[in-house]
Design an enzyme around this catalytic site. Structure first.
Site, PDB file in Angstrom:
ATOM      1  N   ARG A  43      -1.910  11.172   3.962  1.00 26.39           N
ATOM      2  CA  ARG A  43      -2.577  11.789   5.114  1.00 26.39           C
ATOM      3  C   ARG A  43      -3.724  12.647   4.607  1.00 26.39           C
ATOM      4  O   ARG A  43      -3.561  13.373   3.620  1.00 26.39           O
ATOM      5  CB  ARG A  43      -1.594  12.650   5.901  1.00 26.39           C
ATOM      6  CG  ARG A  43      -0.611  11.833   6.686  1.00 26.39           C
ATOM      7  CD  ARG A  43       0.310  12.726   7.540  1.00 26.39           C
ATOM      8  NE  ARG A  43       1.170  11.905   8.342  1.00 26.39           N
ATOM      9  CZ  ARG A  43       2.316  11.369   7.910  1.00 26.39           C
ATOM     10  NH1 ARG A  43       2.726  11.591   6.679  1.00 26.39           N
ATOM     11  NH2 ARG A  43       3.032  10.610   8.704  1.00 26.39           N
TER      12      ARG A  43
ATOM     13  N   ASN B 144      -5.313  12.055  11.116  1.00 28.14           N
ATOM     14  CA  ASN B 144      -4.920  12.487  12.449  1.00 28.14           C
ATOM     15  C   ASN B 144      -6.096  13.269  13.028  1.00 28.14           C
ATOM     16  O   ASN B 144      -6.497  14.297  12.478  1.00 28.14           O
ATOM     17  CB  ASN B 144      -3.649  13.330  12.398  1.00 28.14           C
ATOM     18  CG  ASN B 144      -2.464  12.503  11.952  1.00 28.14           C
ATOM     19  OD1 ASN B 144      -2.130  11.500  12.554  1.00 28.14           O
ATOM     20  ND2 ASN B 144      -1.850  12.907  10.853  1.00 28.14           N
TER      21      ASN B 144
ATOM     22  N   HIS C 196       2.727  11.684  -6.995  1.00 32.33           N
ATOM     23  CA  HIS C 196       1.352  11.321  -7.299  1.00 32.33           C
ATOM     24  C   HIS C 196       1.130   9.826  -7.134  1.00 32.33           C
ATOM     25  O   HIS C 196       2.089   9.061  -7.029  1.00 32.33           O
ATOM     26  CB  HIS C 196       0.985  11.727  -8.731  1.00 32.33           C
ATOM     27  CG  HIS C 196       1.782  11.017  -9.785  1.00 32.33           C
ATOM     28  ND1 HIS C 196       2.975  11.509 -10.267  1.00 32.33           N
ATOM     29  CD2 HIS C 196       1.588   9.838 -10.436  1.00 32.33           C
ATOM     30  CE1 HIS C 196       3.455  10.674 -11.185  1.00 32.33           C
ATOM     31  NE2 HIS C 196       2.627   9.649 -11.300  1.00 32.33           N
TER      32      HIS C 196
ATOM     33  N   GLU D  50      -3.913   3.584   1.555  1.00 35.64           N
ATOM     34  CA  GLU D  50      -4.160   3.831   2.976  1.00 35.64           C
ATOM     35  C   GLU D  50      -4.330   5.328   3.168  1.00 35.64           C
ATOM     36  O   GLU D  50      -3.452   6.113   2.814  1.00 35.64           O
ATOM     37  CB  GLU D  50      -2.989   3.338   3.824  1.00 35.64           C
ATOM     38  CG  GLU D  50      -3.116   3.702   5.293  1.00 35.64           C
ATOM     39  CD  GLU D  50      -1.847   3.431   6.080  1.00 35.64           C
ATOM     40  OE1 GLU D  50      -1.603   4.164   7.056  1.00 35.64           O
ATOM     41  OE2 GLU D  50      -1.081   2.508   5.724  1.00 35.64           O
TER      42      GLU D  50
ATOM     43  N   GLU E 159      -2.555  10.582 -11.264  1.00 33.70           N
ATOM     44  CA  GLU E 159      -2.354  10.412 -12.701  1.00 33.70           C
ATOM     45  C   GLU E 159      -3.400   9.432 -13.212  1.00 33.70           C
ATOM     46  O   GLU E 159      -3.704   8.431 -12.554  1.00 33.70           O
ATOM     47  CB  GLU E 159      -0.944   9.873 -12.966  1.00 33.70           C
ATOM     48  CG  GLU E 159      -0.619   9.722 -14.433  1.00 33.70           C
ATOM     49  CD  GLU E 159       0.815   9.256 -14.672  1.00 33.70           C
ATOM     50  OE1 GLU E 159       1.243   9.290 -15.835  1.00 33.70           O
ATOM     51  OE2 GLU E 159       1.502   8.863 -13.704  1.00 33.70           O
TER      52      GLU E 159
ATOM     53  N   HIS F 115       0.812  -1.212   0.000  1.00 28.64           N
ATOM     54  CA  HIS F 115       0.000   0.000   0.000  1.00 28.64           C
ATOM     55  C   HIS F 115       0.847   1.264   0.000  1.00 28.64           C
ATOM     56  O   HIS F 115       2.022   1.235   0.323  1.00 28.64           O
ATOM     57  CB  HIS F 115      -0.978   0.016   1.190  1.00 28.64           C
ATOM     58  CG  HIS F 115      -0.341   0.120   2.533  1.00 28.64           C
ATOM     59  ND1 HIS F 115      -0.051  -0.970   3.307  1.00 28.64           N
ATOM     60  CD2 HIS F 115       0.052   1.205   3.257  1.00 28.64           C
ATOM     61  CE1 HIS F 115       0.484  -0.574   4.451  1.00 28.64           C
ATOM     62  NE2 HIS F 115       0.562   0.745   4.443  1.00 28.64           N
TER      63      HIS F 115
END
Length: 179
Positions: free
Chosen positions: A30, A97, A120, A93, A166, A26
């Site tokens: 964030r 936070n 990207h 993923e 992309e 993965h």
């Protein structure tokens, strides 16, 4: 002789035996607002949420998404599905936070503004023109449309946090990078 690797300085002549079974699982991004990002990736890209993991002691949550093939069925059992998720390829993923969504002046660096770093992620699509029509109907923000710039037949869109995605149609890329 079957293809093994392109040869460039720095490429090991053959993979070390100790790396047998290694797989890129993965990539993590964030995100400021998980609800907004989950809507975007599930609605615009058709990704499915495989697992959500909360870590209250560290105040963050992880969301693991994938674009499943037709008929592909992850396990129902949570422990089995967690193990299955971590054995796949091409997982996204999203890390949230806690509290970042409440900070009006907060944003993550997209990696493309100075100083550059991360660039990207990429989705391959079966029909670039149809994908562009879909993105247009969903008011997706573009960095570059396929007809713009020097690299034709490649688009870049932005997710809610400004990360670049992309978009390529593999059938159009056979001569990419060739003089």
């Amino acid at each position: 002789m079957a293809f093994d690797t392109e040869h460039e300085p720095g490429v090991a002549p053959k993979p070390p035996a100790e790396t047998a079974g290694f797989r890129l699982n993965h990539t993590m991004l964030r995100v400021k607002d998980p609800q907004r990002s989950l809507d975007y990736y599930s609605r615009v890209f058709g990704m499915r949420l495989l697992r959500k993991l909360d870590f209250p002691e560290m105040q963050f949550s992880l969301y693991f998404l994938a674009k499943l093939d037709d008929g592909e069925q992850p396990p129902e059992d949570v422990a089995e599905r967690t193990q299955w998720t971590f054995s796949q390829r091409g997982i996204l993923e999203l890390t949230h936070n806690w509290g970042s969504e409440e900070k009006t002046d907060f944003s993550y660096h997209d990696g493309n503004a100075e100083p550059q770093g991360f660039g990207h992620i990429c989705f391959a699509v079966p029909d670039l023109d149809a994908a562009v029509r879909w993105f247009d109907s969903n008011d997706v923000d573009y960095v570059k449309r396929p007809e713009q710039g020097k690299m034709k037949n490649v688009a870049f869109v932005k997710d809610p946090d400004g990360y670049w995605i992309e978009i390529v149609e593999p059938a159009r890329l056979g001569k990419l990078g060739q003089s």
